[in-house]
Design a protein around this motif. Structure first.
Motif, mmCIF file in Angstrom:
data_model
loop_
_atom_site.group_PDB
_atom_site.id
_atom_site.type_symbol
_atom_site.label_atom_id
_atom_site.label_comp_id
_atom_site.label_asym_id
_atom_site.label_seq_id
_atom_site.Cartn_x
_atom_site.Cartn_y
_atom_site.Cartn_z
ATOM 1 N N LEU A 314 0.859 -1.179 0.000
ATOM 2 C CA LEU A 314 0.000 0.000 0.000
ATOM 3 C C LEU A 314 0.900 1.236 0.000
ATOM 4 C CD1 LEU A 314 -2.821 1.260 0.145
ATOM 5 C CD2 LEU A 314 -2.681 1.092 2.638
ATOM 6 N N MET A 315 1.076 1.820 -1.174
ATOM 7 C CA MET A 315 1.900 3.012 -1.348
ATOM 8 C C MET A 315 0.977 4.196 -1.625
ATOM 9 S SD MET A 315 4.839 3.814 -4.227
ATOM 10 C CE MET A 315 5.860 2.409 -3.796
ATOM 11 N N LYS A 316 0.877 5.098 -0.677
ATOM 12 C CA LYS A 316 -0.030 6.227 -0.820
ATOM 13 C C LYS A 316 0.673 7.400 -1.495
ATOM 14 C CE LYS A 316 -2.728 5.186 3.362
ATOM 15 N NZ LYS A 316 -3.204 5.731 4.656
ATOM 16 N N SER A 317 -0.079 8.136 -2.263
ATOM 17 C CA SER A 317 0.417 9.363 -2.884
ATOM 18 C C SER A 317 -0.767 10.292 -3.108
ATOM 19 C CB SER A 317 1.120 9.055 -4.211
ATOM 20 O OG SER A 317 0.192 8.564 -5.161
ATOM 21 N N GLU A 318 -0.472 11.494 -3.561
ATOM 22 C CA GLU A 318 -1.553 12.443 -3.819
ATOM 23 C C GLU A 318 -2.496 11.918 -4.888
ATOM 24 O OE1 GLU A 318 -2.130 17.117 -5.259
ATOM 25 O OE2 GLU A 318 -0.171 16.381 -4.587
ATOM 26 N N LYS A 319 -1.925 11.283 -5.920
ATOM 27 C CA LYS A 319 -2.742 10.745 -7.004
ATOM 28 C C LYS A 319 -3.416 9.448 -6.610
ATOM 29 C CE LYS A 319 -2.567 9.447 -11.900
ATOM 30 N NZ LYS A 319 -1.711 9.293 -13.105
ATOM 31 N N TRP A 320 -2.765 8.673 -5.735
ATOM 32 C CA TRP A 320 -3.288 7.362 -5.331
ATOM 33 C C TRP A 320 -3.409 7.325 -3.805
ATOM 34 C CZ3 TRP A 320 -4.792 4.617 -9.453
ATOM 35 C CH2 TRP A 320 -4.157 4.862 -10.672
ATOM 36 N N PRO A 321 -4.373 8.066 -3.221
ATOM 37 C CA PRO A 321 -4.494 8.135 -1.758
ATOM 38 C C PRO A 321 -4.846 6.799 -1.112
ATOM 39 C CG PRO A 321 -6.392 9.168 -2.825
ATOM 40 C CD PRO A 321 -5.396 8.886 -3.908
ATOM 41 N N LYS A 322 -5.451 5.892 -1.872
ATOM 42 C CA LYS A 322 -5.787 4.564 -1.343
ATOM 43 C C LYS A 322 -4.862 3.478 -1.868
ATOM 44 C CE LYS A 322 -10.717 5.619 -0.750
ATOM 45 N NZ LYS A 322 -12.107 5.207 -1.098
ATOM 46 N N GLY A 323 -3.735 3.890 -2.439
ATOM 47 C CA GLY A 323 -2.797 2.925 -2.985
ATOM 48 C C GLY A 323 -3.100 2.608 -4.434
ATOM 49 N N HIS A 324 -2.169 1.917 -5.071
ATOM 50 C CA HIS A 324 -2.327 1.573 -6.478
ATOM 51 C C HIS A 324 -3.339 0.443 -6.654
ATOM 52 C CE1 HIS A 324 1.896 3.219 -6.248
ATOM 53 N NE2 HIS A 324 1.317 4.029 -7.106
ATOM 54 N N PRO A 325 -3.948 0.339 -7.831
ATOM 55 C CA PRO A 325 -4.893 -0.756 -8.072
ATOM 56 C C PRO A 325 -4.200 -2.109 -7.963
ATOM 57 C CG PRO A 325 -4.350 0.379 -10.121
ATOM 58 C CD PRO A 325 -3.787 1.210 -9.015
ATOM 59 N N PHE A 354 9.552 5.330 -6.730
ATOM 60 C CA PHE A 354 8.592 4.693 -7.640
ATOM 61 C C PHE A 354 7.511 5.677 -8.053
ATOM 62 C CE2 PHE A 354 4.615 2.325 -8.401
ATOM 63 C CZ PHE A 354 5.029 1.532 -9.465
ATOM 64 N N GLU A 355 7.205 5.671 -9.338
ATOM 65 C CA GLU A 355 6.093 6.448 -9.867
ATOM 66 C C GLU A 355 5.337 5.562 -10.842
ATOM 67 O OE1 GLU A 355 5.169 10.654 -12.206
ATOM 68 O OE2 GLU A 355 7.133 10.313 -11.279
ATOM 69 N N TYR A 356 4.097 5.292 -10.526
ATOM 70 C CA TYR A 356 3.307 4.338 -11.320
ATOM 71 C C TYR A 356 2.886 4.949 -12.644
ATOM 72 C CZ TYR A 356 -0.641 1.322 -12.615
ATOM 73 O OH TYR A 356 -1.505 0.503 -13.289
#
Length: 446
Positions: A314-325, A354-356
């Motif tokens: 579970l990697m949170k970011s501004e774009k992915w606040p709930k983590g990546h799919p 890492f940047e998805y």
């Protein structure tokens, strides 16, 4: 018969840093590819000895592909490496203080630990559904479901009881995500083009395929436009869609919904959710919603030498606040980058965060019926999305043999509407099904 105390992991000593990888899926395999053999010893521990292309499991379940066409032995993938060691074992615990991983047959020391265990089916604590339904998470699940479906058709062809026949011909799929949608579409095409030829005495207009979900639309991870198109395709194929519906219980014979509706069926496929396949030993604060909290280098919260990649991370970011799919691409990309970063550390180079890169999402419903969400908020549907789905899945299959077999199968089906060999190799009987047990016993007695 060997006993556990007679077994050993038998890992050779090394002067190189030892990377222990738990799991053998997309992330684990891609990570290993990017760890130079002359710089690291890699020990991979997995409860499955094969690498499988899971997006095509539903085709194995519906006799579209044979199991071996979407799987390769893990050892075969790395048979050119001198210091890669695969062990077919279940990991039971992690001891970060001692830097060891515990298995059923012993411990192994690590310098770096990578958790890539993926997900498991989430039954939300309902043991009855877990006990009686069919999952679709690995090849064993797919083969069991295929056997169940084929046996149901065989028994429907034999029974004189119309209610029992209808129960055998009713199939309920809980969960309208990609797995549920693609399975429903495949079964609908099988019903239309294949089964009437196999069983001319059965009226397959009586076969009901139910796709149910607790949300208000199919394919929730995709765009509303793709969801709408998918809904239309499924209805064109005769799939009965029930939304805002929650399964309450299933005893092996009747699906009961929260609103009181019931459907009699011998086959409930559970595709209604997943949970992280965590391992005991790490502190509770390292976990959130069943996934390991990681930073942008995939390091687990509180540790510098323990990493998690793929669905379990579970990697949170501004774009992915709930983590990546929880799909293949984050696992593949995180595995690749982590392999490169560990190599950078050996060279005293800075790590890369890492940047998805979201390459989009695809789902197939049937022949020339597919949807795609692409970067830039673009969507495709119909034939062009179907062709894109075919090429993408061929591309990501591992090994020329698998690509050739799958492509040949698909071309054969394109022109003939036929499926693979529809044979019951291992009869499947649901726990507690005395009638099924007796039927199989009579069929297999010498």
């Amino acid at each position: 018969m060997l006993h556990l105390e007679q077994l050993s992991l038998n890992i050779p000593d090394t002067t190189k840093p030892r990377v222990v990888v738990i799991g053998g899926g997309f992330g684990a395999v891609n990570l290993t590819k990017y760890l130079p053999d002359d710089q690291f010893q890699v020990v991979m521990l997995s409860k499955q000895h094969y690498y499988g292309f899971w997006p095509l499991l539903y085709q194995v379940a519906t006799a579209g592909l044979e199991p071996e066409s979407i799987a390769e032995p893990i050892r075969k993938l790395f048979d050119d490496r001198n210091d890669f060691h695969f062990r077919f074992v279940r990991v039971t615990a992690i001891n970060p203080a001692a830097k060891t991983v515990t298995t059923l047959i012993g411990d192994v020391q690590y310098d770096y630990l990578v958790i890539a265990t993926g997900t498991k089916s989430n039954y939300f604590g309902n043991e009855q559904i877990k006990h009686n339904s069919f999952g679709l998470k690995n090849l064993t699940d797919a083969v069991n479901l295929r056997s169940q479906l084929l046996q149901s058709f065989e028994q429907a062809n034999l029974t004189k009881d119309p209610d029992q026949r209808q129960s055998l011909l009713n199939i309920v799929i809980a969960g309208a995500g990609p797995t549920g949608v693609e399975l429903a579409g495949s079964l609908a095409e099988m019903r239309r083009h294949v089964l009437p030829r196999d069983y001319p005495g059965l009226d397959f207009r009586q076969m009901n395929i139910y796709l149910v979900d607790g949300l208000d639309r199919v394919l929730p991870p995709l765009s509303p436009e793709s969801s709408k198109n998918t809904h239309q395709y499924l209805e064109e194929l005769g799939v009965i869609i029930k939304l805002n519906k929650l399964v309450s219980s299933y005893d092996g014979e009747t699906v009961l919904f929260k609103d009181g509706e019931q459907i009699r069926t011998q086959t409930l496929v559970w595709a209604a959710g997943v949970a992280g396949a965590t391992v005991e030993g790490l502190p509770a604060e390292s976990l959130e919603r069943g996934r390991y909290l990681v930073n942008h280098f995939n390091q687990v919260l509180g540790f510098e030498d323990i990493f998690a990649i793929g669905d379990i991370a579970l990697m949170k970011s501004e774009k992915w606040p709930k983590g990546h799919p929880q799909v293949a691409q984050p696992a593949l990309q995180q595995g690749r980058l982590l392999g490169k970063n560990l190599t950078r550390e050996r060279r005293n180079q800075a790590w890369e965060a890492f940047e998805y890169f979201d390459k989009g999402s695809l789902a197939i419903v049937g022949r020339a019926r597919a949807v795609a969400d692409l970067p830039g908020n673009r969507s495709l549907k119909g034939f062009i999305a179907w062709v894109a789905w075919l090429f993408v899945h061929i591309y990501y299959l591992i090994g020329f043999r698998s690509k050739l077999i799958v492509m040949t199968n698909w071309l054969y089906r394109l022109f003939t509407y036929q499926r693979g060999t529809r044979i019951i190799i291992q009869p499947y009987v649901q726990p507690g099904d005395k009638v099924g047990e007796e039927f199989v016993r009579q069929q297999t007695v010498d």
